[in-house]
Design a protein around this motif. Sequence first.
Motif, PDB file in Angstrom:
ATOM      1  N   ARG A 154       0.830  -1.205   0.000  1.00 38.91           N
ATOM      2  CA  ARG A 154       0.000   0.000   0.000  1.00 38.91           C
ATOM      3  C   ARG A 154       0.864   1.254   0.000  1.00 38.91           C
ATOM      4  O   ARG A 154       0.642   2.192  -0.772  1.00 38.91           O
ATOM      5  CB  ARG A 154      -0.920  -0.025   1.222  1.00 38.91           C
ATOM      6  CG  ARG A 154      -2.006   1.023   1.243  1.00 38.91           C
ATOM      7  CD  ARG A 154      -2.873   0.863   2.488  1.00 38.91           C
ATOM      8  NE  ARG A 154      -4.250   1.283   2.249  1.00 38.91           N
ATOM      9  CZ  ARG A 154      -5.247   1.103   3.112  1.00 38.91           C
ATOM     10  NH1 ARG A 154      -5.006   0.504   4.273  1.00 38.91           N
ATOM     11  NH2 ARG A 154      -6.466   1.506   2.809  1.00 38.91           N
ATOM     12  N   GLN A 158       1.157   4.236  -2.816  1.00 37.65           N
ATOM     13  CA  GLN A 158       0.864   5.625  -2.429  1.00 37.65           C
ATOM     14  C   GLN A 158       2.061   6.523  -2.710  1.00 37.65           C
ATOM     15  O   GLN A 158       1.901   7.664  -3.158  1.00 37.65           O
ATOM     16  CB  GLN A 158       0.476   5.669  -0.950  1.00 37.65           C
ATOM     17  CG  GLN A 158      -0.890   5.068  -0.658  1.00 37.65           C
ATOM     18  CD  GLN A 158      -1.201   4.978   0.821  1.00 37.65           C
ATOM     19  OE1 GLN A 158      -0.302   4.778   1.650  1.00 37.65           O
ATOM     20  NE2 GLN A 158      -2.461   5.129   1.178  1.00 37.65           N
ATOM     21  N   ASP A 162       0.713   7.596  -6.118  1.00 35.88           N
ATOM     22  CA  ASP A 162      -0.275   8.482  -5.486  1.00 35.88           C
ATOM     23  C   ASP A 162      -1.679   7.893  -5.564  1.00 35.88           C
ATOM     24  O   ASP A 162      -2.648   8.595  -5.835  1.00 35.88           O
ATOM     25  CB  ASP A 162      -0.240   9.878  -6.119  1.00 35.88           C
ATOM     26  CG  ASP A 162      -0.966  10.909  -5.243  1.00 35.88           C
ATOM     27  OD1 ASP A 162      -1.010  10.707  -4.022  1.00 35.88           O
ATOM     28  OD2 ASP A 162      -1.475  11.895  -5.801  1.00 35.88           O
ATOM     29  N   ASP A 164      -4.210   4.523  -3.650  1.00 34.58           N
ATOM     30  CA  ASP A 164      -4.331   3.462  -2.663  1.00 34.58           C
ATOM     31  C   ASP A 164      -4.811   2.207  -3.379  1.00 34.58           C
ATOM     32  O   ASP A 164      -5.940   2.165  -3.876  1.00 34.58           O
ATOM     33  CB  ASP A 164      -5.339   3.873  -1.577  1.00 34.58           C
ATOM     34  CG  ASP A 164      -5.372   2.891  -0.411  1.00 34.58           C
ATOM     35  OD1 ASP A 164      -5.271   1.665  -0.650  1.00 34.58           O
ATOM     36  OD2 ASP A 164      -5.528   3.338   0.741  1.00 34.58           O
TER      37      ASP A 164
END
Length: 329
Positions: A154, A158, A162, A164
């Motif tokens: 995750r 991110q 950018d 999830d």
Amino acid sequence: MRPASDFPGGWPPAASLEALRSRARQLSFVRGFFESRQVLEVETPVIGRHGVSDLNLDSIPASLSAVPGWPDCGGWLQTSPEYHMKRLLAAGSGPIFQIAHAFRDGERGRRHNHEFSLLEWYRPGFDDNALMDEVAELVCNWLGVAEPRRLSYRGAFQQYLDLDPFLVTDSALAHRCERWVGVDLAATLSRDECLDVLMSHEVEAALKSEPPTFIGLYPASQAALAKTSVQDGVTVAHRFELYVAGIELCNGYWELTDAAEQRRRFEQDNERRRLVGKPVMPLDENLLAALEAGVPDCAGVALGLDRLLMLKLGTTDIADVLPFPVERA
């Protein structure tokens, strides 16, 4: 030893003498590493009764004369020694390792050969975090690289994309993949296929310029043979991979030991294979019986020795570290 370019035809080895010497030193290092930790070296069959059901792996059939109790196809070259090693664990072997030749169809490229060398080991009493510590010690001591940092799956998405990966919509994922595979193909990809595209084209590309990095806690849909748990509101798989200079070196699990859950996952794999037109693979009932009998709580990992040697020698082509890649076999 003279280079292959000095000779006509395809008979000479592809690897240099220095590469062969470095391979020998690497094997000696690995054996010494585990001997000092009292981890037992084992050997298991190269040809097994069963192949694997994993959608992303294609086993190579091995034609044998009639063997009582074996399937009509005669057997399969093993994609890894995992299933047989887990049967040893269930029988009480304790911690074990193996340097094995593994075989996967359809895999040929600068980092892939149909036949390759795999280091696989299992540690009863370890979880994924403890095994990452040991993987790091082996790899860092051999390569002389920095201690790997750790990122969750995750966190990696991110940081580098950018987004999830657990909350993003399917349509947004497909749209993000369009630049890599085109609009038409992106529209046909499953959620996990989209995530794989983004992992290979964006996350792995970014890791080329980063220090060694463990990626862990994958989506539960990519658990394979790993345990799962709920963390931060999502179900994750206790699976990890190590990247050095953007090259994936290993795949490790806090191992699933629940026979019923493993059977369910195998059946789910086969349903996915049906949907894409791949052959359904008979379930390995010996492995399932071993899980039922009691494989100890453990963590295990498979590490590509050819790729490890590529990093040691600073080459980007696996042929440079193989005496005889498939074209010269």
